[in-house]
Write an enzyme that holds these catalytic residues in place. Structure first.
Site, PDB file in Angstrom:
ATOM      1  CD  GLN A   1      -2.233   2.164   5.965  1.00 20.48           C
ATOM      2  OE1 GLN A   1      -1.135   2.718   5.902  1.00 20.48           O
ATOM      3  NE2 GLN A   1      -2.441   1.063   6.656  1.00 20.48           N
TER       4      GLN A   1
ATOM      5  CD  GLU B   1      -5.345   1.306   9.151  1.00 20.55           C
ATOM      6  OE1 GLU B   1      -4.419   1.525   9.911  1.00 20.55           O
ATOM      7  OE2 GLU B   1      -5.334   0.420   8.300  1.00 20.55           O
TER       8      GLU B   1
ATOM      9  CD  GLU C   1       3.322  -0.301   7.027  1.00 25.79           C
ATOM     10  OE1 GLU C   1       2.945   0.874   6.788  1.00 25.79           O
ATOM     11  OE2 GLU C   1       2.534  -1.204   7.355  1.00 25.79           O
TER      12      GLU C   1
ATOM     13  CG  HIS D   1       3.693   4.652   5.125  1.00 26.73           C
ATOM     14  ND1 HIS D   1       2.731   5.241   5.902  1.00 26.73           N
ATOM     15  CD2 HIS D   1       3.206   3.418   4.842  1.00 26.73           C
ATOM     16  CE1 HIS D   1       1.724   4.403   6.087  1.00 26.73           C
ATOM     17  NE2 HIS D   1       1.984   3.281   5.454  1.00 26.73           N
TER      18      HIS D   1
ATOM     19  CG  HIS E   1      -0.331   0.074   2.547  1.00 26.32           C
ATOM     20  ND1 HIS E   1      -0.089  -1.048   3.319  1.00 26.32           N
ATOM     21  CD2 HIS E   1       0.107   1.117   3.298  1.00 26.32           C
ATOM     22  CE1 HIS E   1       0.452  -0.683   4.472  1.00 26.32           C
ATOM     23  NE2 HIS E   1       0.587   0.619   4.483  1.00 26.32           N
TER      24      HIS E   1
HETATM   25  C1  MC0 Z   1       9.407  12.181   9.253  1.00 24.92           C
HETATM   26  N1  MC0 Z   1      10.324  12.377   8.292  1.00 24.92           N
HETATM   27  C2  MC0 Z   1       9.899  11.818   7.165  1.00 24.92           C
HETATM   28  C3  MC0 Z   1       8.644  11.255   7.471  1.00 24.92           C
HETATM   29  N2  MC0 Z   1       8.369  11.490   8.773  1.00 24.92           N
HETATM   30  N3  MC0 Z   1      10.442  11.737   5.947  1.00 24.92           N
HETATM   31  C4  MC0 Z   1       9.734  11.097   5.004  1.00 24.92           C
HETATM   32  N4  MC0 Z   1       8.510  10.541   5.224  1.00 24.92           N
HETATM   33  C5  MC0 Z   1       7.947  10.596   6.440  1.00 24.92           C
HETATM   34  N5  MC0 Z   1       6.765  10.054   6.647  1.00 24.92           N
HETATM   35  C6  MC0 Z   1      11.589  13.096   8.436  1.00 24.92           C
HETATM   36  C7  MC0 Z   1      11.328  14.507   8.946  1.00 24.92           C
HETATM   37  O1  MC0 Z   1      11.054  15.385   7.889  1.00 24.92           O
HETATM   38  C8  MC0 Z   1      12.613  14.832   9.651  1.00 24.92           C
HETATM   39  O2  MC0 Z   1      13.581  15.232   8.734  1.00 24.92           O
HETATM   40  C9  MC0 Z   1      13.041  13.497  10.237  1.00 24.92           C
HETATM   41  O3  MC0 Z   1      12.383  12.484   9.443  1.00 24.92           O
HETATM   42  C10 MC0 Z   1      12.592  13.337  11.676  1.00 24.92           C
HETATM   43  O4  MC0 Z   1      11.207  13.587  11.702  1.00 24.92           O
HETATM   44  P1  MC0 Z   1      10.380  14.151  12.914  1.00 24.92           P
HETATM   45  O5  MC0 Z   1       9.271  14.949  12.382  1.00 24.92           O
HETATM   46  O6  MC0 Z   1      11.283  14.751  13.947  1.00 24.92           O
HETATM   47  O7  MC0 Z   1       9.698  12.884  13.458  1.00 24.92           O
HETATM   48  P2  MC0 Z   1      10.229  11.732  14.379  1.00 24.92           P
HETATM   49  O8  MC0 Z   1      11.690  11.506  14.232  1.00 24.92           O
HETATM   50  O9  MC0 Z   1       9.668  11.946  15.744  1.00 24.92           O
HETATM   51  O10 MC0 Z   1       9.435  10.533  13.711  1.00 24.92           O
HETATM   52  C11 MC0 Z   1       9.672  10.106  12.393  1.00 24.92           C
HETATM   53  C12 MC0 Z   1       9.454   8.595  12.361  1.00 24.92           C
HETATM   54  C13 MC0 Z   1       8.031   8.335  12.944  1.00 24.92           C
HETATM   55  C14 MC0 Z   1       9.556   8.131  10.926  1.00 24.92           C
HETATM   56  C15 MC0 Z   1      10.525   7.902  13.226  1.00 24.92           C
HETATM   57  O11 MC0 Z   1       7.051   8.989  12.141  1.00 24.92           O
HETATM   58  C16 MC0 Z   1       7.681   6.897  13.087  1.00 24.92           C
HETATM   59  O12 MC0 Z   1       8.030   6.251  14.082  1.00 24.92           O
HETATM   60  N6  MC0 Z   1       6.951   6.318  12.080  1.00 24.92           N
HETATM   61  C17 MC0 Z   1       6.543   4.927  12.118  1.00 24.92           C
HETATM   62  C18 MC0 Z   1       5.123   4.764  12.535  1.00 24.92           C
HETATM   63  C19 MC0 Z   1       4.143   5.472  11.630  1.00 24.92           C
HETATM   64  O13 MC0 Z   1       4.526   6.230  10.745  1.00 24.92           O
HETATM   65  N7  MC0 Z   1       2.852   5.258  11.898  1.00 24.92           N
HETATM   66  C20 MC0 Z   1       1.753   5.832  11.128  1.00 24.92           C
HETATM   67  C21 MC0 Z   1       1.286   4.869  10.111  1.00 24.92           C
HETATM   68  P3  MC0 Z   1      14.428  16.583   8.938  1.00 24.92           P
HETATM   69  O14 MC0 Z   1      15.313  16.637   7.730  1.00 24.92           O
HETATM   70  O15 MC0 Z   1      13.398  17.665   9.050  1.00 24.92           O
HETATM   71  O16 MC0 Z   1      15.182  16.337  10.213  1.00 24.92           O
HETATM   72  S1  MC0 Z   1       0.526   3.450  10.843  1.00 24.92           S
HETATM   73  C22 MC0 Z   1       0.418   2.315   9.595  1.00 24.92           C
HETATM   74  O17 MC0 Z   1       0.782   2.613   8.513  1.00 24.92           O
HETATM   75  C23 MC0 Z   1      -0.150   0.941   9.950  1.00 24.92           C
HETATM   76  C24 MC0 Z   1      -1.453   1.094  10.630  1.00 24.92           C
HETATM   77  C25 MC0 Z   1      -0.292   0.004   8.754  1.00 24.92           C
HETATM   78  O18 MC0 Z   1       0.182   0.298   7.662  1.00 24.92           O
HETATM   79  O19 MC0 Z   1      -0.873  -1.074   8.923  1.00 24.92           O
END
Ligand code: MC0
Length: 146
Positions: A60, A43, A134, A84, A7
């Site tokens: 998604q 979602e 992912e 993502h 997705h």
């Molecule tokens: C953050 N950054 C990204 C981004 N999110 N870059 C590309 N795509 C994204 N989605 C970049 C920011 O711009 C920043 O870059 C750096 O990463 C740190 O970001 P932050 O804003 O300080 O955020 P953090 O570090 O607190 O968190 C980012 C992180 C987090 C990816 C670790 O979002 C995470 O843990 N994601 C995994 C869980 C998730 O996304 N869940 C929602 C979907 P700069 O250069 O500005 O420093 S749940 C889902 O999808 C499930 C239900 C499913 O599929 O079944």
């Protein structure tokens, strides 16, 4: 081994408005919806096509249910849009290890629960040329409703 695009995750401010947009623009229909409390999202999965591994590809749509979740943070910083890309695999642990063995950081030490009881992990966007990636193992790969 990765066998499909499972997705594309899209951050939305208003899930119902985005569902309606995709219905009107392209005729996509919701085949599954749920709340994932751990991830902090409401979602909807919109099925696009079947894949030759017997599963399917989806959009998604993700709306935050609280202010401190990843999607809320993303919306605040970047606004709505592609959040993502998720690759499908029959073995999320092996696919994660294959990536981490090349130096990419996984976000979780062990898989967590994704849509429809799938098992998921994420690879850090800073290690993937800016793409939050992912990895998904479906609970039942033959389940066309994900
Ligand atoms: C953050 N950054 C990204 C981004 N999110 N870059 C590309 N795509 C994204 N989605 C970049 C920011 O711009 C920043 O870059 C750096 O990463 C740190 O970001 P932050 O804003 O300080 O955020 P953090 O570090 O607190 O968190 C980012 C992180 C987090 C990816 C670790 O979002 C995470 O843990 N994601 C995994 C869980 C998730 O996304 N869940 C929602 C979907 P700069 O250069 O500005 O420093 S749940 C889902 O999808 C499930 C239900 C499913 O599929 O079944």
């Amino acid at each position: 081994m990765i066998t499909r695009i499972d997705h594309i995750g899209i951050a939305c401010r208003d899930l119902d408005a985005s569902i309606e947009f995709y219905r009107r623009a392209h005729g996509f229909e919701v085949v599954h919806s749920e709340v994932n409390e751990e991830q902090g999202v409401r979602e909807a999965m919109l099925r696009i096509n079947g894949t030759d591994d017997g599963a399917a590809s989806y959009l998604q749509l993700l709306e935050p249910i609280r202010d401190d979740c990843a999607i809320a943070k993303y919306l605040e910083k970047h606004g709505e849009g592609v959040h993502h890309i998720a690759f499908g695999t029959a073995d999320v642990v092996a696919a994660t290890e294959a990536a981490t063995s090349t130096g990419i950081r996984a976000l979780y030490p062990a898989p967590r629960r994704g849509t429809s009881n799938s098992s998921i992990n994420f690879l850090h966007p800073k290690d993937c040329h800016g793409v939050l990636t992912e990895l998904v193992q479906a609970a039942d790969p033959a389940d066309a409703h994900h």
